[in-house]
Enzyme design. Sequence first.
Site, PDB file in Angstrom:
ATOM      1  N   GLU A 264       0.885  -1.167   0.000  1.00 29.91           N
ATOM      2  CA  GLU A 264       0.000   0.000   0.000  1.00 29.91           C
ATOM      3  C   GLU A 264       0.915   1.207   0.000  1.00 29.91           C
ATOM      4  OE1 GLU A 264      -1.222   3.172   1.049  1.00 29.91           O
ATOM      5  OE2 GLU A 264      -1.720   2.397   3.030  1.00 29.91           O
ATOM      6  N   CYS A 301      -2.396   7.929   4.597  1.00 33.40           N
ATOM      7  CA  CYS A 301      -2.385   7.544   3.190  1.00 33.40           C
ATOM      8  C   CYS A 301      -3.681   7.923   2.495  1.00 33.40           C
ATOM      9  CB  CYS A 301      -2.116   6.049   3.050  1.00 33.40           C
ATOM     10  SG  CYS A 301      -3.031   5.023   4.197  1.00 33.40           S
TER      11      CYS A 301
END
Length: 505
Positions: A264, A301
């Site tokens: 990720e 994120c």
Amino acid sequence: MTTFTPHGKNLIAGEWVAGEATFASAPVSGPSHSFTDGSPALVDAAVKAAEEAFWTYGYSSREDRAAFLNAIADEIEARGEQITEIGTQETGLPEARLQGERGRTTGQLRMFADHIMKGDYLDRRHDEALPDRAPLPRPDLRMVQRPIGPVAVFGASNFPLAFSTAGGDTASALAAGCPVVVKGHPAHPGTAEIVAEAIHAAVAKTGMPAGVFSMVHGAAHEVGGTLVKHPLIKAVGFTGSLKGGKALFDLCAQRPEPIPFFGELGSINPMFILAEAAKARGEEIGKGWAGSLTMGAGQFCTNPGIAVVGQGPEGDAFVAAAKSALEETAPQVMLTDGIASAYRDGKATFDASNAARPVMTSESEGRNAAPNLYETDVEAFLSDHALEQEVFGPLGVVIRVGSQDEMVELAKGFEGQLTATLHMDDGDTDAARQLMPVLERKAGRVLANGFPTGVEVCDAMVHGGPYPASTNFGATSVGTLAIRRFLRPVCYQNLPEALLPEDLR
């Protein structure tokens, strides 16, 4: 409460082992501690122990694994105040944030314990034998998902608990039946150590094999590279930067036996403010965006770094409201000196670009980050690829569009994202319908009238997306579907019941 003092060693198959090289932690407050770095030899020992443990743990019952996951959660909770103390010292995150993240961490462990007990994740299928079928009989065929083997997990800088030692990658891999070797993040090594102690205690309490979990410190890049290249590692879970993740992804692909790298890697998470919503509540959305953009110094994120809004007075009002709210936001401490330096470099890129106009800029010093806001148009944005790169911190970009068609074309030009957001009112439904096919292809999660910062831990959540948001568009690192990363389907043909996995009998 007794203060936790790290001993600075690596946990290798139930033993705390010192390495030769050392590094010192760099806390925001409190004392610095010395840690012995991992080494190729320690990585090798940890992975070989994980492989040995797999022969029992990979064939353990769901009941036993669920008890193990719940025991880890119990042991983390028993150390709660100590975890919060050292976590706030190392990261600068407020106590309330660490307490909430600890709850999320234990919640993930308990969620996977419940999930495997239900058994749905096994995707069991059975085609009964048809011995009299013409022209050929059909054999008895059964299928079930089985664990893949030892998994490497990399701790994240921005989530010292929920995406690190006992975070979602570790929880889902252990739930699947896969032993785990964690490479601790050097930004919070003490936090990694105390959580590893909790897992170590749970291993002993539940009688699991010692090699089911190991943790090596990793200030040096050599440790991570050695881990992903080890021939007994079967998959890697990673949360971090695009640069670091891409390097590890390439190592996984270049192995004699390539393995999946579930990385990720971040995202700019564009928001689209549609015309009627901008007209009715553009100022409100602008203020909300500023709050989401600066939450936790923008170190998420899912931080919404891009806002797309129309030209004209409604768009002007949105920008003015965001600017005003950002001007009232004080500088915040960032997680590491390196992240703070990278944030200043990102701002410098925008300052040097002819494609971005400053709306509100500020100077960030040391480990602090102050917000910045820039504005551009579609043509300028698409002409300068640097503007689409994630700046990890409270920096936002407003892209002004002249029409709905231009907004759709801009959406098509974005790279893969973790999230995409629509701010819309009833009158925007047709415009939103135009965008939806594009956003579905670009993002793992599509929101309406909200802000993407924060990820709910539940069955339906997807935290992933097309590259470069993540390296595997079919996977998620949050939610119960995360377990599927560490499983593979096996078909059993005409096997007697005594030889079938317990879950197929």
